[in-house]
Design an enzyme around this catalytic site. Structure first.
Site, PDB file in Angstrom:
ATOM      1  N   GLY A  44      -7.059  -3.496   0.989  1.00 22.17           N
ATOM      2  CA  GLY A  44      -6.553  -3.864   2.294  1.00 22.17           C
ATOM      3  C   GLY A  44      -5.136  -3.375   2.493  1.00 22.17           C
ATOM      4  O   GLY A  44      -4.511  -2.840   1.581  1.00 22.17           O
ATOM      5  N   ASP A  75      -8.873   0.928 -10.961  1.00 26.61           N
ATOM      6  CA  ASP A  75      -8.397   1.796  -9.890  1.00 26.61           C
ATOM      7  C   ASP A  75      -6.981   2.252 -10.197  1.00 26.61           C
ATOM      8  O   ASP A  75      -6.088   2.167  -9.364  1.00 26.61           O
ATOM      9  CB  ASP A  75      -8.474   1.060  -8.546  1.00 26.61           C
ATOM     10  CG  ASP A  75      -8.362   2.037  -7.366  1.00 26.61           C
ATOM     11  OD1 ASP A  75      -8.460   3.261  -7.611  1.00 26.61           O
ATOM     12  OD2 ASP A  75      -8.173   1.584  -6.232  1.00 26.61           O
TER      13      ASP A  75
END
Ligand SMILES: *[C@@H]1O[C@H](CO)[C@@H](O)[C@H](O)[C@H]1NC(C)=O
Ligand SMILES: *[C@@H]1O[C@H](CO)[C@@H](O)[C@H](O)[C@H]1NC(C)=O
Ligand SMILES: *[C@@H]1O[C@H](CO)[C@@H](O)[C@H](O)[C@H]1NC(C)=O
Ligand SMILES: *[C@@H]1O[C@H](CO)[C@@H](O)[C@H](O)[C@H]1NC(C)=O
Ligand SMILES: *[C@@H]1O[C@H](CO)[C@@H](O)[C@H](O)[C@H]1NC(C)=O
Ligand SMILES: *[C@@H]1O[C@H](CO)[C@@H](O)[C@H](O)[C@H]1NC(C)=O
Ligand SMILES: *[C@@H]1O[C@H](CO)[C@@H](O)[C@H](O)[C@H]1NC(C)=O
Ligand SMILES: *[C@@H]1O[C@H](CO)[C@@H](O)[C@H](O)[C@H]1NC(C)=O
Ligand SMILES: *[C@@H]1O[C@H](CO)[C@@H](O)[C@H](O)[C@H]1NC(C)=O
Ligand SMILES: *[C@@H]1O[C@H](CO)[C@@H](O)[C@H](O)[C@H]1NC(C)=O
Length: 814
Positions: free
Chosen positions: A509, A622
């Protein structure tokens, strides 16, 4: 010609073995670097060796019959030899010494006591693996033996524990690493405080407790069964306390080892595979960790949350307990007051608590034992000390009971002291005496609950009205009052999430900048709404992650929840992402080589902390340049590290059907099959290293000549010995050539195609810091080969590389 050479080799070899197949070392005889001593049956060999990738030389004992060099004992653990001008000799006083032949100085000696008057000492290597120094002809009473100075390995027949007559103790101490036999942090020993028990310690701290011997096994290993390879015994008497195992099948090779990682492993040599396989190991799950659940708590690995208070006990601090902080443990639901009506409840199938504060008598019966416990108010529990046969002996505990775990079967039984009201079975009279007040209490409770409910309802209605007026202010509905997390007036702080304050878009986000009322700058990540996690779990995770502290991790300050909306609040990093430097042609010069090297070492340490040192064992999934943030002093901090865990916690399992990550950084097994592990993070780290060195994006990079990505390009250059061509031009003269080459080499080791080939972060850090030789990297993942010809036809794929920055979150149909 070849025939001749062959013959010479054979002859040479034969002469070597003939000349040095001695199994004794007499005084005046020296053992040089290229010579060894072999035991009579050729089971063990003693000589000089270099462990793993190390160049240091040690004197040690290893298996002669096993092709893989397996060292079971090391003499000069802490004093490595740096070259081959050394010799091992036995002095006339019966002391083994390692001497520098150039200077004649003594580098290591077996003992500094010269009290023994020995006439004719001789050293010999036995087939048990013991090297003894004794009077010639008297092998029974050695004046010195290697078995008295165990390193990390327990061989068959060796006693681990105490000789109470001489006060001597034998325990295992791990190597520092596989390349360094120096004393490591971990030890495996028998603790003789209270009833003896086996423990693994890290420094002074217990990390695992095998527990007391119950006559059949250690209480922490109820499923250890007699087997066809070896038998074992535990002896406890006035003279000795020890554990020992013996081979039943003399043809097998087995050893018990405390690894540098602190794991205790029983290894078995598999000759067909030419490798040691782990027969069993300790410290395999969370409940094996020492005292996870605190006093009177019990750990059950099959029943999350794993900790539970024993029956008759309640959490000491319910608030901490609820958020899985179990450190404060449990307490008696009804406190003990030394009332004669107190009794004992039976608890079965568990690992007996820590016995360091216990007392035992091996001849008492259970009835005597119970009586003894009952008459002493500080006695908290009792049981048989020996469950073998009908059971015998008495074991009493004083004080809190800690480190208990539940097993599904074969566990031990203990009787724990409880107040009369908590007992399971009572005499009918005492039952009546309890029931009447209880019934009354019950009534009172029912009535109070009703009153409480009515009251609460009224209160809620009032609140509801107030809440409607400020729906957009998350503060009002943020984290529940039951946990202590800092709460923030967020909407205000971020200027109502104005786009001006937007810092970037992360994997889960957008991120905004904010300022708290006290002036502190923060970064706020607004999460999407797709998380499958429930609110309480989310909160728990955030709290746990906010406790992770390392100078190379971005600090999570808190969270904020408003309905489906979730926000995370981080410390603000003034220098933003690493990508804003190394991929920016105008700013890349700001990061010279020493800074880049500092950054990549910092990232490695942060990642190691996530993988190994933190309590949570986090796989980042990630890791990429834009997730590395820089503080004002250019210290790197990994961000987004808890996300994989908070945002879909149940996926942390090794295989997922939802692949989150970023193309270009994902390991092949993860991108393809969704299999992730710490080794997929290592892969991403390798990509990061190559990007930091080269200033190029792995994914955006396409070499015109051989149509490979950055990794493939680096691999080809490495093989052609032209790795320096990879280095970003802007680094110019600031580079340290050996550091750069080493970094590239380590980067290539990290991106190897097969996860098992890639090093762990521990090795990565060691390899970066050391000077020794490195293993050769194998072919990297996503290497397409050297396709000079094909490159010409295709250039269209250049276009897809622009979205390098975006994390993907794709669902795979499987
Ligand atoms: C060792 O050497 C010394 C001096 O050379 C000699 O006196 C002694 O007898 C030797 N000992 C043995 C056991 O050979
Ligand atoms: C061992 O090395 C020494 C010199 O370092 C040499 O003189 C000796 O012949 C060697 N022995 C064998 C068996 O190779
Ligand atoms: C032995 O001493 C020489 C001279 O001081 C030194 O160069 C060499 O490294 C030493 N060897 C060992 C194994 O310590
Ligand atoms: C011998 O070594 C022990 C420990 O290694 C040490 O405590 C002791 O002081 C030493 N004794 C002598 C005489 O050097
Ligand atoms: C032992 O535990 C203490 C307190 O928890 C900790 O500060 C210390 O670092 C630990 N020592 C080791 C060697 O882990
Ligand atoms: C336990 O009891 C068994 C049988 O009663 C006995 O053979 C054994 O020696 C006992 N073990 C210990 C450690 O006392
Ligand atoms: C273990 O096996 C060895 C060899 O068969 C035997 O001598 C020994 O008595 C056995 N020990 C126990 C405790 O069963
Ligand atoms: C153990 O208990 C027995 C029987 O009660 C007693 O005779 C013996 O002295 C006790 N031993 C110890 C060491 O207390
Ligand atoms: C209870 O046991 C403790 C620990 O063994 C001992 O110190 C204490 O004297 C005992 N108290 C009584 C009343 O026997
Ligand atoms: C036992 O646990 C309680 C709380 O559970 C604690 O207050 C107390 O200090 C502990 N006692 C000991 C001896 O550790």
């Amino acid at each position: 010609m070849t025939k001749l050479l062959f013959c010479i080799l054979i002859v040479l070899h034969a002469s070597i073995t003939r000349a040095f197949a001695a199994h004794t070392l007499s005084t005046n005889q020296t053992l040089r670097h290229n010579e060894t001593i072999i035991s009579p049956q050729e089971t063990f060999e003693l000589g000089f060796f270099s462990p793993g990738n190390s160049l240091n030389i040690y004197v040690g004992i290893w298996y002669k019959k096993i092709s893989l060099r397996t060292v079971v004992w090391v003499a000069n653990r802490n004093t490595p030899l740096t070259d081959t001008s050394v010799e091992l000799t036995l002095t006339l006083q019966g002391v083994l010494i390692i001497r520098n032949t150039t200077t004649g100085s003594i580098i290591w000696y077996s003992t500094n006591s010269s009290l023994t008057s020995v006439m004719n000492p001789v050293g010999q290597l036995l087939d048990t693996g013991n090297f003894i120094v004794s009077e010639e002809g008297d092998m029974i009473n050695p004046i010195w033996q290697s078995f008295d100075f165990l390193t990390d390995t327990l061989l068959p027949g060796v006693k681990l524990g105490w000789n109470l007559v001489t006060g001597k103790e034998r325990h295992l101490t791990s190597w520092k690493s596989n390349d360094d036999p120096a004393f490591g942090e971990f030890s495996y020993s028998i603790d003789k405080n209270g009833y003896p028990q086996s423990i693994i310690k890290e420094g002074q701290n217990i990390t695992f407790r095998g527990g007391p011997w119950n006559g059949l096994t250690y209480t922490g290993s109820p499923n250890l069964k007699p087997n066809r390879y070896y038998n074992y015994t535990f002896v406890l008497n006035q003279r000795e306390i020890y554990y020992q195992y013996n081979l039943v099948d003399p043809s097998v090779f087995t050893r018990l080892v405390i690894q540098p990682s602190g794991r205790l492993e029983r290894l078995l040599w598999i000759d067909s595979k030419k490798e040691w396989s782990v027969y069993f190991s300790r410290l395999t799950d969370r409940c094996d960790e020492y005292d996870v659940c605190g006093s009177f708590g019990s750990c059950n690995i099959n029943k999350p949350p794993i900790c539970e208070c024993l029956k008759g006990f309640e959490p000491t601090s319910p608030d901490h307990w609820r958020i899985t902080d179990w450190s404060q443990g449990c307490r008696h639901t009804t406190p003990l007051d030394c009332n004669p009506a107190e009794g004992f409840n039976k608890y079965s199938n568990l690992k007996l608590p820590d016995t360091r504060e216990s007392w035992y008598n091996q001849t008492m019966t259970l009835t005597e034992c119970k009586k003894m416990c009952k008459t002493n108010c500080s006695c908290t529990a009792y049981t048989h000390s020996n469950i073998s046969g009908p059971g015998s002996g008495c074991l009493l505990w004083f004080g809190n009971l800690t480190d208990i775990r539940m097993f599904t079967q074969n566990g031990d039984t203990i009787y724990i002291r409880l107040s009369a009201s908590e007992l399971d079975s009572k005499s009918s009279w005492s039952r009546v005496r309890v029931i009447i007040p209880m019934a009354f209490a019950f009534l009172v409770i029912i009535v109070s609950i009703c009153i409480f409910y009515r009251f609460n309802k009224m209160k809620q209605q009032q609140h509801g009205r107030a809440g409607n007026e400020s729906r957009n202010d998350p503060e009002n509905t943020s984290v529940g009052e039951d946990i202590e997390l800092p709460q923030f007036g967020l909407a205000k702080a971020t200027n109502n999430f104005s786009i001006n304050g937007k810092l970037g878009e992360g994997g889960f986000g957008p991120v905004y900048k904010g300022v708290l009322e006290n002036g502190q700058e923060i970064a706020v990540k607004r999460l999407g709404v797709t998380s499958a996690q429930g609110l309480p779990e989310f909160k728990n995770e955030v709290i746990l992650i906010s406790k992770l502290q390392h100078r190379n991790l971005v600090k999570l300050l808190g969270c904020c929840i408003d309905g489906v909306e979730k926000m995370l609040i981080y410390e603000f990093m003034s220098n933003k992402g690493l990508d804003s430097f190394i991929f920016d042609k105008t700013r890349e010069e700001l990061l010279d080589w020493p800074t880049r090297y500092h950054i990549l070492n910092g990232i490695a340490r942060g990642l190691l902390y996530l993988h190994q040192d933190s309590r949570l064992r986090i796989i980042h999934r990630d890791l990429k340049v834009s997730n590395i943030l820089l503080d004002k002093d250019m210290n790197p901090k990994i961000s987004d590290f808890g996300m994989a865990k908070t945002f879909g916690g149940s996926q942390i399992e090794g295989k997922t059907n939802k692949v989150v990550g970023t193309y270009g950084y994902m390991a092949p097994e993860y991108a393809g099959d969704g299999i992730f592990s710490i080794k997929s993070d290592v892969y991403s780290f390798g990509v990061l290293v190559l990007e930091i060195v080269s200033g190029e994006k792995n994914r955006g990079f396409i070499n015109r000549e051989h149509y490979n990505n950055l990794i493939g390009h680096a691999w080809i250059l490495h093989n052609e010995d032209k790795s320096l061509q990879l280095v970003a031009k802007c680094l110019g003269k600031t580079i340290n050539i050996s550091q750069v080459l080493r970094s590239i080499h380590v980067g290539l080791l990290c991106v190897q195609r097969h996860p098992e080939d890639r090093p762990t972060m521990t090795s990565v850090i060691m390899m970066l810091a050391s000077e020794g030789p490195l293993p050769l990297p194998k072919e990297p993942g996503f290497y397409v080969g050297n396709m000079k010809q094909k490159a010409i036809q295709s250039s269209s794929s250049n276009g897809t590389s622009s979205n390098n920055e975006l994390s993907i979150s794709m669902l795979q149909g499987r």
